[in-house]
Scaffold this active site. Structure first.
Site, PDB file in Angstrom:
ATOM      1  N   ASN A   9       6.182  10.785   4.777  1.00 33.73           N
ATOM      2  CA  ASN A   9       6.784  10.278   2.307  1.00 33.73           C
ATOM      3  C   ASN A   9       7.222  11.351   1.920  1.00 33.73           C
ATOM      4  OD1 ASN A   9       7.823   8.770   0.299  1.00 33.73           O
ATOM      5  ND2 ASN A   9       5.005   8.686   0.176  1.00 33.73           N
ATOM      6  N   TRP A  10       8.713  11.677   1.660  1.00 38.65           N
ATOM      7  CA  TRP A  10       9.426  12.962   0.890  1.00 38.65           C
ATOM      8  C   TRP A  10       9.429  12.208  -1.090  1.00 38.65           C
ATOM      9  CZ3 TRP A  10      15.223  14.024   3.294  1.00 38.65           C
ATOM     10  CH2 TRP A  10      14.123  14.291   5.058  1.00 38.65           C
ATOM     11  N   LYS A  11       9.429  11.617  -0.983  1.00 40.69           N
ATOM     12  CA  LYS A  11       8.409  10.981  -2.306  1.00 40.69           C
ATOM     13  C   LYS A  11      10.465  10.916  -2.920  1.00 40.69           C
ATOM     14  CE  LYS A  11       3.578  11.377  -2.159  1.00 40.69           C
ATOM     15  NZ  LYS A  11       2.334  11.312  -2.695  1.00 40.69           N
ATOM     16  N   HIS A  96       2.231   1.328  -2.414  1.00 45.37           N
ATOM     17  CA  HIS A  96       1.802   2.656  -2.102  1.00 45.37           C
ATOM     18  C   HIS A  96       1.018   2.885  -3.583  1.00 45.37           C
ATOM     19  CE1 HIS A  96       1.701   7.205  -2.576  1.00 45.37           C
ATOM     20  NE2 HIS A  96       1.597   7.080  -1.484  1.00 45.37           N
ATOM     21  N   GLU A  98       0.927   5.216  -5.836  1.00 40.19           N
ATOM     22  CA  GLU A  98       1.977   5.433  -6.887  1.00 40.19           C
ATOM     23  C   GLU A  98       2.730   4.383  -7.315  1.00 40.19           C
ATOM     24  OE1 GLU A  98       1.917   9.951  -5.042  1.00 40.19           O
ATOM     25  OE2 GLU A  98       3.877   8.802  -5.202  1.00 40.19           O
ATOM     26  N   GLU A 169      -5.107   4.122   2.225  1.00 46.00           N
ATOM     27  CA  GLU A 169      -4.999   5.725   1.017  1.00 46.00           C
ATOM     28  C   GLU A 169      -6.059   6.433   0.266  1.00 46.00           C
ATOM     29  OE1 GLU A 169      -1.385   5.823  -0.370  1.00 46.00           O
ATOM     30  OE2 GLU A 169      -1.708   4.719  -1.388  1.00 46.00           O
ATOM     31  N   GLY A 175      -1.700  14.662  -3.166  1.00 45.35           N
ATOM     32  CA  GLY A 175      -1.523  15.461  -4.017  1.00 45.35           C
ATOM     33  C   GLY A 175      -2.309  16.329  -4.433  1.00 45.35           C
ATOM     34  N   SER A 214      -2.889  13.252   1.656  1.00 46.95           N
ATOM     35  CA  SER A 214      -3.297  15.196   2.137  1.00 46.95           C
ATOM     36  C   SER A 214      -3.607  15.534   3.087  1.00 46.95           C
ATOM     37  CB  SER A 214      -4.543  15.841   1.080  1.00 46.95           C
ATOM     38  OG  SER A 214      -3.616  15.808  -0.436  1.00 46.95           O
ATOM     39  N   GLY A 235       2.666  13.589   2.450  1.00 51.96           N
ATOM     40  CA  GLY A 235       2.926  13.921   1.588  1.00 51.96           C
ATOM     41  C   GLY A 235       4.262  14.688   1.726  1.00 51.96           C
TER      42      GLY A 235
END
Length: 252
Positions: A9-11, A96, A98, A169, A175, A214, A235
């Site tokens: 997941n490149w975000k 997700h 976020e 998650e 992160g 992570s 991530g």
């Protein structure tokens, strides 16, 4: 037997050059190892088509980080499942943490997105997990069960967990450099599988449940040794081709 899946997941990272270069490097790294799992990348929406072209001839699949519930019409700034399918996307990340926290997406909206993805024949990557406060209060299992049940309640059928990826998650680990221990992660993954089995035993046995908190080249192998962990939603580590390849290599 379940085939594990690694999703990068490149975000909100990247530019045109970075997309081309990173995909090229990932392909080169993976060509040097035996890949025994499904490998997927999820670049930012604006670069998905460029990524699709860069992936031609590889076994790497494409995922989107988000999607709208609508199919067509006056919905400025949104992207539909049909549009994503049209450019070669196979997986779509739903719910997700976020999106839940920063964009206030609730269980009802997430379930509607889930439906939209399934109806178009794509595979939802349903993210569930607890915050640090919920973890400290001992509510991890309650939170995960509720997030799963909210999908079942709205869709009304246990068949919806066929051709689905669940990404557990722990929000407190994303992160932060922190990670659940392999045992902690395994216990929760087992709980998730057993919870789904209450509705559909076959789906519970077949569903892929990956860990996302992570994950890196150091902790990946031990996580993947756990019987109910079927890969990882990666991530930051997915932005480095060599590190991402090491995680893929760890997946048996």
């Amino acid at each position: 037997m379940r085939k594990s899946i690694i999703i990068g997941n490149w975000k909100l990272n990247g530019n045109q050059n970075m997309v081309n270069e990173l995909i090229l490097k990932i392909r080169q790294e993976l060509d040097q190892i035996i890949v025994s799992c499904t490998v997927v990348i999820a670049p930012p929406m604006v670069y998905l088509e460029r990524a699709a072209h860069a992936l031609v001839g590889s076994n790497i699949l494409l995922a989107a980080q988000n999607v709208d519930i609508n199919t067509i019409g006056a919905f400025t700034g949104e992207t539909s499942v049909q549009m994503l399918k049209d450019i070669g996307v196979k997986y779509i990340i739903i719910g997700h943490s976020e999106r839940r926290t920063l964009h206030k997406e609730n269980d009802i909206l997430i379930a509607k997105k889930f439906i939209a993805v399934k109806e178009m024949g794509l595979i939802p990557i349903l993210c569930i997990g607890e915050t640090e406060a919920q973890r400290k209060s001992g509510s991890t299992y309650i939170v995960c069960a509720h997030q799963l049940d909210s999908i079942l309640k709205i869709l009304g059928t246990s068949d919806i967990f066929t051709d689905v990826v669940i990404a557990y998650e722990p929000v407190w680990a994303i992160g932060t450099g922190k990670s659940a221990t392999p045992k902690q992660a395994q216990d929760i993954h087992k709980f998730i599988r057993n919870h789904i089995a209450q509705y559909n035993i076959k789906a519970a046995q077949e569903i892929l449940i990956q860990y996302g908190g992570s994950v890196n080249s150091i902790n990946a192998a031990e996580l993947f040794m756990q019987p109910d962990i079927d890969g990882a939603l990666v991530g930051n580590a997915s932005l480095k081709a060599d590190t991402f390849a090491l995680i893929v290599k760890s997946c048996k």
